[in-house]
Design an enzyme around this catalytic site. Structure first.
Site, short mmCIF file in Angstrom:
data_model
loop_
_atom_site.label_atom_id
_atom_site.label_comp_id
_atom_site.label_asym_id
_atom_site.label_seq_id
_atom_site.Cartn_x
_atom_site.Cartn_y
_atom_site.Cartn_z
CG ASP A 159 39.31 36.59 -104.72
OD1 ASP A 159 38.17 36.88 -104.34
OD2 ASP A 159 40.15 35.47 -104.52
CD1 TRP A 193 34.11 35.50 -102.11
CD2 TRP A 193 34.28 37.94 -101.35
NE1 TRP A 193 35.40 35.70 -102.28
CE2 TRP A 193 35.33 37.09 -101.73
CE3 TRP A 193 34.10 39.16 -101.04
CZ2 TRP A 193 36.68 37.87 -101.53
CZ3 TRP A 193 35.63 39.84 -100.80
CH2 TRP A 193 36.72 39.07 -101.29
N GLY A 194 29.13 38.29 -103.43
CA GLY A 194 28.10 38.96 -103.30
C GLY A 194 27.97 40.48 -102.88
CG ASP A 214 35.73 31.27 -100.08
OD1 ASP A 214 35.25 31.99 -100.93
OD2 ASP A 214 36.74 30.99 -99.84
C1 GLA Z 1 38.82 33.75 -102.23
C2 GLA Z 1 37.81 33.05 -103.32
C3 GLA Z 1 38.08 31.49 -103.01
C4 GLA Z 1 39.83 31.48 -103.50
C5 GLA Z 1 40.52 32.38 -102.52
C6 GLA Z 1 42.00 32.34 -102.86
O1 GLA Z 1 38.37 33.51 -100.90
O2 GLA Z 1 36.42 33.39 -102.74
O3 GLA Z 1 37.36 30.75 -104.16
O4 GLA Z 1 39.91 31.99 -104.85
O5 GLA Z 1 40.17 33.65 -102.47
O6 GLA Z 1 42.72 32.96 -102.16
#
Ligand code: GLA
Length: 511
Positions: A159, A193-194, A214
């Site tokens: 992450d 996330w890009g 997400d």
């Molecule tokens: C981010 C990721 C999710 C998940 C959460 C955990 O938001 O994008 O897919 O792993 O963290 O906190």
């Protein structure tokens, strides 16, 4: 039924338009044989969030992956997401949260491997994970990757929370170097996330990257959001290929908030886009329809096609889109019609829309009704229900073979010699090809320790790797080897996903 007068908005894009930047990305993609087709598995976040992730849940899900038939069609990666499974101790080493995972993070990995599944974990590139509940890898990249290797992890989602001031390319490159130094092949799933446009650089340091935020908050799917994410991810189609994938997030199929046709639509979109198929629903509690969608081997065959091409929109009008540009390994093509309207539509697909000569007489296979029609010349008209899809394969022949889909009975060989007298021990791993083409024999990489030999034999679609251990000359102790075997897919001759498994030997006793 409405007849849609479709207007051509986007021409079919040929693959010859690859820019120098994209070619360089392909040239630098990792050559470790990992996830040459999109990874398939399960992660807990979409359904559960942080609670109640624990050992019992992960084991129950691993059991359900096997018992539901999902393992049999290729789903393999499974493990905790941000599930408070480890902390950093006073020596700065990662240690299991024994309260939640009493068998330890190595123990649960062994459980997963023995079921023929692969072990996934989660971490963060910053100082802490997203909810601040677990340590991130910043400053401990090499130590942490070593610990993941000791836990025998096969896949790690990394992450991008709490990374203020960090350079994204340098950070993920360091994590890749650290994984390499730790000596265990591990799939790296980047999760920014890009942010930082990972599709432009991450193929040389990882295997997949999230392209969007997400897909839902834990516990409930959001149809509008999932569709928006699919369309965002679609635009990046040129940046994916064997071993490097755009990731529009885990699946929401089977979660509360979606109808059957919406589940089918999202699954088809993920298959067309060669997206990772990481289920996110509660596998212990699935309707027959959810199982049927998640295990549709004809749709999965499109996703797992060895050419690894991400399909894209070739024509859209209003809320109806036609997705193509996905040639498959046998010369056929996948085509998807997605109707986002609240009323049904009749849609005409002209052969010229998908780059085929209009005079060609082609057979059409419907991948959800499993029926073949044809031959058709010029094109075909298909009725598509509201919020639903029609997913097709189009071919010059009326045969629609499935690409190799590799399923192992176990990824862990454990043997024990009770004393130090010379003994020969042996155990097997069986690998089945659930596709319909014959595979040549798996080729075992030569770098094995002196105490281990591996031979391969074939029986129908199953191949057995026999692991023979000679304890001659070995002292009391624990021994471990990672075996890699490669195969080639029938058309390009390139390797499909390599198979890796662990062999461990305990020599005990005093003699
Ligand atoms: C981010 C990721 C999710 C998940 C959460 C955990 O938001 O994008 O897919 O792993 O963290 O906190």
């Amino acid at each position: 039924m409405t007849i849609i007068a479709l207007v051509w908005l986007i021409a079919v894009c040929g693959f010859s338009t690859t820019s120098a930047e994209e070619s360089s990305l392909k040239a630098h993609s990792l050559d470790d044989g990992l996830v040459r087709t999109p990874p398939m598995g399960w992660y807990p976040w979409n359904q559960f969030g942080q609670e109640p992730q624990n050992e019992q849940l992960i084991k129950e899900i691993a059991d359900a992956l096997v018992n539901s038939g999902m393992h049999d069609v290729g789903y393999s990666f499974v493990g905790p997401d941000e599930g408070i499974c480890f902390s950093r101790d006073s020596n700065n080493e990662l240690v299991t949260n024994q309260k939640r995972y009493p068998s330890g993070l190595r123990g649960i990995g062994d459980y997963i491997h023995k079921k023929g599944l692969k072990y996934a974990l989660y971490t963060d590139a910053g100082t802490l994970t997203c909810s601040n509940a677990m340590p991130g890898t910043k400053g401990y990249e090499f130590e942490d990757m070593k610990q993941f290797a000791k836990w025998r992890c096969d896949y790690v989602k990394i992450d991008w929370c709490n990374t203020d001031g960090q350079d994204i390319i340098k950070t993920y490159t360091k994590l890749h170097d650290a994984q390499h130094a730790a000596g265990r092949p591990i799939v790296h799933s980047l999760c920014s996330w890009g942010e930082g446009e990972p599709w432009k650089w991450a193929a040389s340091v990882g295997h997949l990257w999230r392209t969007t935020g997400d897909i839902c908050g834990p516990g409930r799917a959001d149809w509008e959001l999932a569709v928006t994410i699919a369309f965002e991810n679609e635009k990046l189609y040129k940046w994916a290929g064997p071993g490097y994938w755009n990731d529009p997030d885990m699946l929401v199929v089977g979660m509360d908030g979606l109808s059957e046709s919406q589940n089918r639509s999202l699954f088809s979109l993920w298959c067309m886009m060669a997206s990772p198929l990481i289920a996110g629903n509660d596998l212990r509690n699935m309707s027959a329809s959810t199982i049927q969608i998640l295990t549709n081997i004809e749709a999965i065959g499109v996703n797992q096609d060895p050419l690894g091409i991400q399909g894209h929109i070739v024509r859209s009008a209003g809320n109806v889109s036609i997705w193509a540009g996905k040639p498959l390994y046998d010369g056929s093509q996948a085509v998807l019609v997605f109707n986002q309207q609240s009323s049904p539509a009749d849609v005409r697909i002209e052969w010229s829309d998908i780059g085929i000569d209009k005079k060609d007489a082609l057979y059409v296979r419907n991948l959800w009704t499993h029926k073949t029609s044809g031959p058709h010349t010029d094109g075909i008209s298909v009725p598509v229900n509201a919020n639903d899809v029609v997913m097709l394969r189009i071919s010059k022949t009326n045969k629609f073979p499935l690409p190799p889909i590799i399923v192992a009975d176990s990824y862990l060989v454990s043997l024990r010699a009770t004393d130090t007298t010379a003994q020969s021990l042996s155990a097997t791993i069986t690998i089945s090809n659930k596709g319909s083409d014959d595979l040549p024999l798996w080729k075992v990489h030569k770098e094995l320790p002196g105490w281990l030999t591996v031979t391969v034999s074939k029986n129908g679609n199953k191949q057995t790797l026999t692991n023979t251990i000679s304890t001659s000359g070995l002292k009391k102790g624990l021994y471990h080897a990672i075996v890699r075997a490669d195969n080639t897919e029938p058309v390009s001759g390139k390797p499909i996903s390599a198979v890796y498994y662990d062999v461990e030997l305990e020599v005990s006793g005093t003699k």
